[in-house]
Design an enzyme around this catalytic site. Structure first.
Site, PDB file in Angstrom:
ATOM      1  CB  THR A  66      89.499 114.834  63.325  1.00 42.88           C
ATOM      2  OG1 THR A  66      88.335 115.593  62.990  1.00 42.88           O
ATOM      3  CG2 THR A  66      90.412 114.730  62.133  1.00 42.88           C
TER       4      THR A  66
ATOM      5  CB  CYS B 229      89.851 123.070  68.242  1.00 45.07           C
ATOM      6  SG  CYS B 229      88.835 123.096  66.749  1.00 45.07           S
TER       7      CYS B 229
ATOM      8  CB  SER C 206      82.203 123.859  67.013  1.00 44.62           C
ATOM      9  OG  SER C 206      81.419 122.831  67.568  1.00 44.62           O
TER      10      SER C 206
ATOM     11  CB  CYS D  13      90.666 121.532  60.239  1.00 44.23           C
ATOM     12  SG  CYS D  13      91.846 121.293  61.580  1.00 44.23           S
TER      13      CYS D  13
ATOM     14  CD  GLU E 201      86.758 114.932  60.176  1.00 46.80           C
ATOM     15  OE1 GLU E 201      86.423 115.699  61.087  1.00 46.80           O
ATOM     16  OE2 GLU E 201      87.566 113.999  60.334  1.00 46.80           O
TER      17      GLU E 201
HETATM   18  S1  SF4 Z   1      89.928 118.412  63.109  1.00 41.68           S
HETATM   19 FE1  SF4 Z   1      88.075 119.448  63.801  1.00 41.68          FE
HETATM   20  S2  SF4 Z   1      88.169 119.374  66.051  1.00 41.68           S
HETATM   21 FE2  SF4 Z   1      90.237 118.920  65.290  1.00 41.68          FE
HETATM   22  S3  SF4 Z   1      91.328 120.875  65.267  1.00 41.68           S
HETATM   23 FE3  SF4 Z   1      90.429 120.572  63.231  1.00 41.68          FE
HETATM   24  S4  SF4 Z   1      88.435 121.603  63.317  1.00 41.68           S
HETATM   25 FE4  SF4 Z   1      89.120 121.294  65.431  1.00 41.68          FE
END
Ligand code: SF4
Length: 421
Positions: free
Chosen positions: A273, A83, A403, A175, A205
């Site tokens: 997420t 992603c 991933s 992210c 996370e």
């Molecule tokens: S939150 Fe996690 S799965 Fe979503 S874009 Fe970011 S890294 Fe990728």
């Protein structure tokens, strides 16, 4: 008198110089977090392509996401694999290695949940401070000479402050979609709402997100993993209950001092997420209904907030596997990604609703055309299953978590072709 004045003046200068130096160090410490490209994107492109890209998968994409070879018809989902968040994290990690060849580089945990990527980074000299690749060092061992990578999942504010205090260089690859969730739960806390987080309480996370809830005064959270846990929360909202029993069930998943009598009446829902988006929406609706029953639907705005924080990449991969899985021509689905990758696990869960589905981490999990080692849904251990592949012509659906490098998908396809020779 003059000499006393000079002495006093010198002391004054020394104090002033010390203050300037202190401010300089503090300013440096504040400015040491790198959050944008390190300016070496082009220089690391070849290495990234070599390690993670796949010419075969690129070819499949150009040819309608299909490949027919021997007895195999492979169909790959419209959206799969790396992603935008993971692309950035891996890119920044490689740029960091290139930029600081003489420094020791650490990461606070796995950079992303994929063994191929983490092991490659370890081979390139990155040391892990936590998790399965850790070699025993911790945040305490970091000095101002070091560089520390913050993974895509982010870091708790406490650990971030500790690292800033160390004076090391920090490369923050958190992210943007994760930061978006942090902002949401911080707002809930400011408005006096408890954050109900749909996620796994021990996922990096969710640990970071919940720590943002408690960063300010009075913030509280509860993490629910699934519908049965949500039902427990709903029962308590509607009918009250045994507080000790409730706290025992959620002892690892609530903020310090959490009191269901005080903290369940006003709730804001958010999610990790990478959760199953349909489940997150259902959980939010269930909480809303319970709060409505208890406090009246006319008062719901004073008791309930919700914001879907599933990231778009997760949503797109889930939609794409659903579309592929609903195709009647598919015989089975291989879901490729780290066993601890939350979004990969959910892709497997969706696949299994329609076809036999096997979550595998690497091509080597395909032991033979008769046996496969895979991780069943809801389990944390792998099992070996026999008779997984039908004989004769077979249509195999493929997808990969956010991933998973395309190179791993190619390895899986090549392994099957090799075994069938
Ligand atoms: S939150 Fe996690 S799965 Fe979503 S874009 Fe970011 S890294 Fe990728």
């Amino acid at each position: 008198m003059p000499s006393a004045g000079i002495k006093c003046g010198m002391r004054g200068w020394k104090v002033l110089l010390r203050t300037i130096e202190k401010r300089r160090v503090m300013t440096n410490k504040k400015n040491q977090v790198i959050r944008t490209s390190l300016g070496l994107k082009d220089e690391v492109l070849d290495d990234l392509e070599k390690d993670y890209k796949s010419p075969l998968v690129e070819k499949m994409k150009q040819e309608g996401n299909r490949l027919s070879i021997g007895n195999f018809n492979f169909h790959i989902a419209q959206e799969f694999g790396f992603c935008y968040g993971v692309e950035k994290t891996v890119d920044f990690a490689y740029q960091t290695i290139k930029k600081f060849p003489d420094k020791k580089i650490y990461t606070t945990s796995e950079m992303i949940h994929n063994p191929r990527v983490n092991l490659r980074l370890r081979d390139l000299g990155v040391e892990f401070l936590d998790g399965q690749y850790s070699q025993g060092k911790s945040l305490n061992d970091i000095t101002e000479e070091d560089v520390v990578l913050i993974p895509a999942f982010g870091l708790t504010p406490n650990d971030l402050e500790r690292l800033k205090e160390k004076g090391c260089i920090l490369v923050d690859t958190t992210c943007g979609s994760v930061v978006h969730v942090w902002k949401r739960v911080e707002r809930y806390a400011k408005e006096g709402f408890t954050s109900l987080i749909h996620g796994k309480y021990n996922h990096e996370e969710t640990i970071a997100t919940s720590s943002h809830v408690t960063e300010g005064p009075g913030g509280h959270f509860i993490v629910v993993r699934d519908m049965p846990q949500t039902q427990t929360v709903c029962d308590y909202i509607e009918n009250g209950g045994d507080k000790d029993k409730f706290l025992e069930e959620f002892k690892l998943a609530v903020s310090e001092g959490f009191d269901p009598d005080k903290h369940l009446p006003q709730m804001g829902v958010a999610n990790q997420t990478t959760m199953l988006s349909s489940e997150s929406l259902e959980i939010a609706e269930k909480i809303k209904q319970s709060l409505s029953k208890r406090y009246g639907s006319e008062n719901i705005n004073e008791h309930f907030r919700s914001f879907d924080t599933i990231c778009s990449a997760t949503q797109e991969r889930q939609d794409a596997i659903l579309e592929l899985a609903q195709s009647k021509t598919i015989d089975l689905i291989l879901v490729i990604g780290g066993y601890n990758s939350s979004n990969t696990t959910h892709l497997a869960e969706l696949s299994l609703e329609y076809h036999p589905a096997f979550h595998i981490q690497e091509a080597s999990e395909i032991l033979s055309l008769k046996e496969i080692r895979h991780q069943p849904i809801g389990k944390e251990d792998q099992v070996v299953e026999s008779g997984w592949l039908p004989q004769g012509k077979v249509s195999i659906g493929l997808t990969a978590g956010a991933s998973t490098p395309n190179r791993v998908i190619e390895d899986v396809i090549q392994r099957l072709i090799e075994l069938s020779k």
